[in-house]
Structure formats: C-alpha cells, structure tokens
Design a protein around this motif. Structure first.
Motif, short mmCIF file in Angstrom:
data_model
loop_
_atom_site.label_atom_id
_atom_site.label_comp_id
_atom_site.label_asym_id
_atom_site.label_seq_id
_atom_site.Cartn_x
_atom_site.Cartn_y
_atom_site.Cartn_z
N PHE A 173 -6.38 -4.18 -21.58
CA PHE A 173 -6.40 -5.56 -21.08
C PHE A 173 -5.41 -5.77 -19.93
N ILE A 174 -4.25 -5.11 -20.00
CA ILE A 174 -3.24 -5.34 -18.95
C ILE A 174 -3.37 -4.36 -17.79
N SER A 175 -4.28 -3.37 -17.94
CA SER A 175 -4.42 -2.37 -16.87
C SER A 175 -4.83 -2.96 -15.53
N PRO A 176 -5.73 -3.99 -15.47
CA PRO A 176 -6.05 -4.56 -14.14
C PRO A 176 -4.82 -5.11 -13.43
N PHE A 177 -3.94 -5.76 -14.20
CA PHE A 177 -2.73 -6.30 -13.57
C PHE A 177 -1.82 -5.16 -13.09
N ILE A 178 -1.67 -4.12 -13.97
CA ILE A 178 -0.77 -3.01 -13.60
C ILE A 178 -1.29 -2.28 -12.36
N ILE A 179 -2.62 -2.03 -12.34
CA ILE A 179 -3.20 -1.34 -11.18
C ILE A 179 -3.06 -2.19 -9.91
N GLY A 180 -3.32 -3.49 -10.06
CA GLY A 180 -3.18 -4.39 -8.91
C GLY A 180 -1.75 -4.48 -8.43
N PHE A 181 -0.81 -4.56 -9.38
CA PHE A 181 0.60 -4.66 -9.00
C PHE A 181 1.07 -3.40 -8.28
N LEU A 182 0.67 -2.24 -8.81
CA LEU A 182 1.09 -0.99 -8.17
C LEU A 182 0.44 -0.82 -6.79
N SER A 183 -0.88 -1.17 -6.72
CA SER A 183 -1.63 -0.93 -5.48
C SER A 183 -1.29 -1.91 -4.37
N PHE A 184 -1.11 -3.19 -4.74
CA PHE A 184 -0.98 -4.22 -3.71
C PHE A 184 0.43 -4.81 -3.59
N THR A 185 1.34 -4.40 -4.48
CA THR A 185 2.69 -4.96 -4.40
C THR A 185 3.76 -3.87 -4.31
N LEU A 186 3.89 -3.07 -5.37
CA LEU A 186 5.01 -2.13 -5.43
C LEU A 186 4.91 -1.03 -4.37
N VAL A 187 3.74 -0.37 -4.29
CA VAL A 187 3.58 0.71 -3.31
C VAL A 187 3.71 0.20 -1.88
N PRO A 188 3.03 -0.92 -1.50
CA PRO A 188 3.24 -1.44 -0.14
C PRO A 188 4.69 -1.81 0.14
N MET A 189 5.42 -2.30 -0.87
CA MET A 189 6.84 -2.64 -0.65
C MET A 189 7.66 -1.38 -0.36
N ILE A 190 7.38 -0.31 -1.10
CA ILE A 190 8.11 0.94 -0.86
C ILE A 190 7.80 1.50 0.53
N ILE A 191 6.52 1.45 0.90
CA ILE A 191 6.13 1.92 2.24
C ILE A 191 6.79 1.06 3.32
N SER A 192 6.79 -0.26 3.09
CA SER A 192 7.41 -1.18 4.05
C SER A 192 8.90 -0.90 4.20
N LEU A 193 9.57 -0.60 3.08
CA LEU A 193 11.01 -0.28 3.15
C LEU A 193 11.24 0.97 3.97
N TYR A 194 10.40 1.97 3.79
CA TYR A 194 10.53 3.20 4.59
C TYR A 194 10.28 2.91 6.07
N LEU A 195 9.21 2.14 6.36
CA LEU A 195 8.87 1.86 7.76
C LEU A 195 9.96 1.05 8.46
N SER A 196 10.73 0.27 7.67
CA SER A 196 11.76 -0.56 8.29
C SER A 196 12.86 0.29 8.92
N PHE A 197 12.92 1.56 8.56
CA PHE A 197 13.91 2.48 9.16
C PHE A 197 13.26 3.40 10.19
N THR A 198 12.06 3.02 10.65
CA THR A 198 11.35 3.87 11.61
C THR A 198 10.87 3.05 12.80
N LYS A 199 10.44 3.80 13.82
CA LYS A 199 9.73 3.19 14.94
C LYS A 199 8.27 3.57 14.78
N TYR A 200 7.40 2.58 14.56
CA TYR A 200 6.01 2.87 14.20
C TYR A 200 5.10 1.86 14.88
N ASN A 201 4.07 2.37 15.57
CA ASN A 201 3.16 1.48 16.30
C ASN A 201 1.71 1.60 15.84
N LEU A 202 1.46 2.18 14.70
CA LEU A 202 0.13 2.35 14.11
C LEU A 202 -0.66 3.51 14.70
#
Length: 294
Positions: free
Chosen positions: A10-39
């Motif tokens: 029952f809680i797996s949709p929330f966990i999958i959504g949280f990991l996919s759309f919140t936690l992982v993007p935040m970690i990637i964003s933190l890494y990118l904040s120390f880089t020069k990146y233009n896509l």
C-alpha cells in the motif's frame, strides 16, 4: 515479514514516487550545484564557484533576493491580516454565511492560475479599471508596468487577494473559541478591541503560527504571477524579479543548470532559516492551552 507485505504494497506508490521525484532529483541537484552544466555537455566540477558568484559576482541575484524578501515581509502579513478580518466577518451569525464562505474562497481556488494573472495584468494596464478608478477620484494614472515599485505593489496586491485558504483555517480556529469567554468579557464591560487582543489573538496564536509558516514558504516559491505579469522578464527594471523567476531564467533560458541548482539550495536554506526563526520566536507569543500557556 509476510504479515507486513500488504502494508508495504500500500505504501510502495508513495515510496517509489518519493524516491523518483523528490529524493533522487534533490541529490542530483546538490551535485549539479557544484558544477558548470548547460544540458548539452557533461557537468564540470567547479566547487563553490556557483555559491561564491551569487554573493560577489551577480548583482541581479542580490536584487532578486531583495525583491523577494520585500514581497514576503510585506505580502504575508497583509494577506494574513486580511484573511483574519474576513474570517471574523464570516464567523458572525447569518443565514447566508455558507454562500459568503464559498464566494470568499473562490479567489483561493483560481488565485494563482495563469488566467487570473492575465486578468490581473489587464486590470492594472494603462486603460484598466484601477487607473479608471484613480481617474474618477481625480488622481493621475499610475504606470504599473513602468515603475518597479508600482509593479511590486501590484504583485503584493495579487498575493493578498489569494487569502482563501488562510481564511478558512482562521475560521476553523475562531469556531473553537468558546463563546462563554466573550459573554463573560461583555458582562465585565470589555470593548470589542479588548476582547480581540485579550481573547481572540491569544487563543488563535497557534493558528496564526501555522498560517504564518505556510504562507511564508508559499511566498518564497511564488512564480506564476511574476512570470505572467512581467512576461517572463521580471521587469520593469527587475522590479518583479522574484527569486524563483530568476532561478527559472538561469535554468531554462540561459541553460545555467549548475548555477540554478545552487540558487535552489540557497533558497531551501533561506526558507529553513525563516521557518526556524518563526518557531523559535513562537515560544514567546504562541499560547498552547493544553500545555498550560506559553
């Protein structure tokens, strides 16, 4: 383990959504904040350069921060004050109070939409109703889109107009205040203002804190009205260049994803500091009846 499988399912949709759309993007964003990146090229590690540039090499960033703080410190108290005023009116006994509550809540439903922002832009145009009213009272037309201060006032006015959600929470808080207190105060000859400051505000202080925190966070993230009204430019003369709009321009117009990521993390830190200050100061002005007072 098997007994818990149903719960995990029952809680797996929330966990999958949280990991996919919140936690992982935040970690990637933190890494990118120390880089020069233009896509279009791999990120290049630049360390703290993005953070240093914000406060030493980008005057427009500091200006957007100043405009955002003005928007928050002026707009949030005005919105909460107006929401409390309307809630007190709707807390009076009336047969039409249900209809009134619906009507007053409508701006909150449609308040932040693109359509309303366009409507707001037309209302404040040179030939709009606001300048028409000013002309009726013999006042000259105001160039709402030519004066940076006037444009910011227009944005703040729009934010005040979106008071519905705060008003409903205030109304629920007012319903929880016992009428016997007001009756006893009336017997003692207390005036309206004395009852307001000695009964209403103290017993509503926890609700005020909740609304204050939520509306402060919401104000820091305001984007759509500033984008629509200034056509994405933040003008005139960067008068409506809110933090989120400048972040958007850096990310999706100038392709400075690394710099935009650093801005996002600084914004998160600012919101966290503001929220922490509100909770810290609340010990001196929020009344918790169940806790024996402050």
């Amino acid at each position: 383990m098997r007994k818990n499988l149903t719960g995990y399912a029952f809680i797996s949709p929330f966990i999958i959504g949280f990991l996919s759309f919140t936690l992982v993007p935040m970690i990637i964003s933190l890494y990118l904040s120390f880089t020069k990146y233009n896509l279009f090229a791999p990120p290049q590690w630049v360390g703290l350069d993005n953070y240093t540039k914000m406060f030493t090499g980008d005057p427009k960033y500091l200006h957007s921060l100043k405009v955002t703080l003005m928007y928050v410190f002026i707009g949030v108290p005005l919105r909460l004050g107006f929401a409390l005023f309307v809630a007190m009116i709707l807390n009076t006994k009336s047969r039409m109070v249900g209809a009134y509550r619906t009507v007053y809540y409508l701006p909150s439903i449609i308040g932040g939409s693109v359509a309303v922002s366009i409507m707001w832009r037309n209302i404040f145009s040179d030939t709009g109703i606001i300048n028409g009213l000013l002309g009726f009272f013999g006042l000259g037309p105001v160039s709402w889109f030519g004066d940076p201060g006037a444009a910011l006032i227009m944005l703040i006015t729009l934010s005040v107009w979106q008071f519905g959600s705060s008003m409903l929470i205030f109304l629920a808080g007012l319903k929880n205040i016992s009428g016997e207190m007001y009756e006893a105060a009336s017997v003692d000859g207390a005036s309206f203002f004395r009852k307001f400051f000695k009964i209403t505000l103290p017993l509503l202080s926890s609700v005020i804190l909740f609304n204050l925190v939520m509306q402060t966070i919401s104000a820091f993230m305001t984007f759509v009205p500033a984008y629509i009204i200034s056509k994405g430019e933040g003008g005139p003369m960067d008068g409506t260049m809110l933090y989120s709009l400048y972040l958007f321009r850096q990310a999706f117009m100038f392709n400075n994803m690394g710099y935009a990521s650093a801005m996002a993390w600084v914004m998160l830190l600012l919101v966290g500091i503001m929220t922490g200050i509100l909770f810290k100061t609340s010990r001196s002005w929020v009344f918790y009846e169940s806790g024996g007072g402050k």
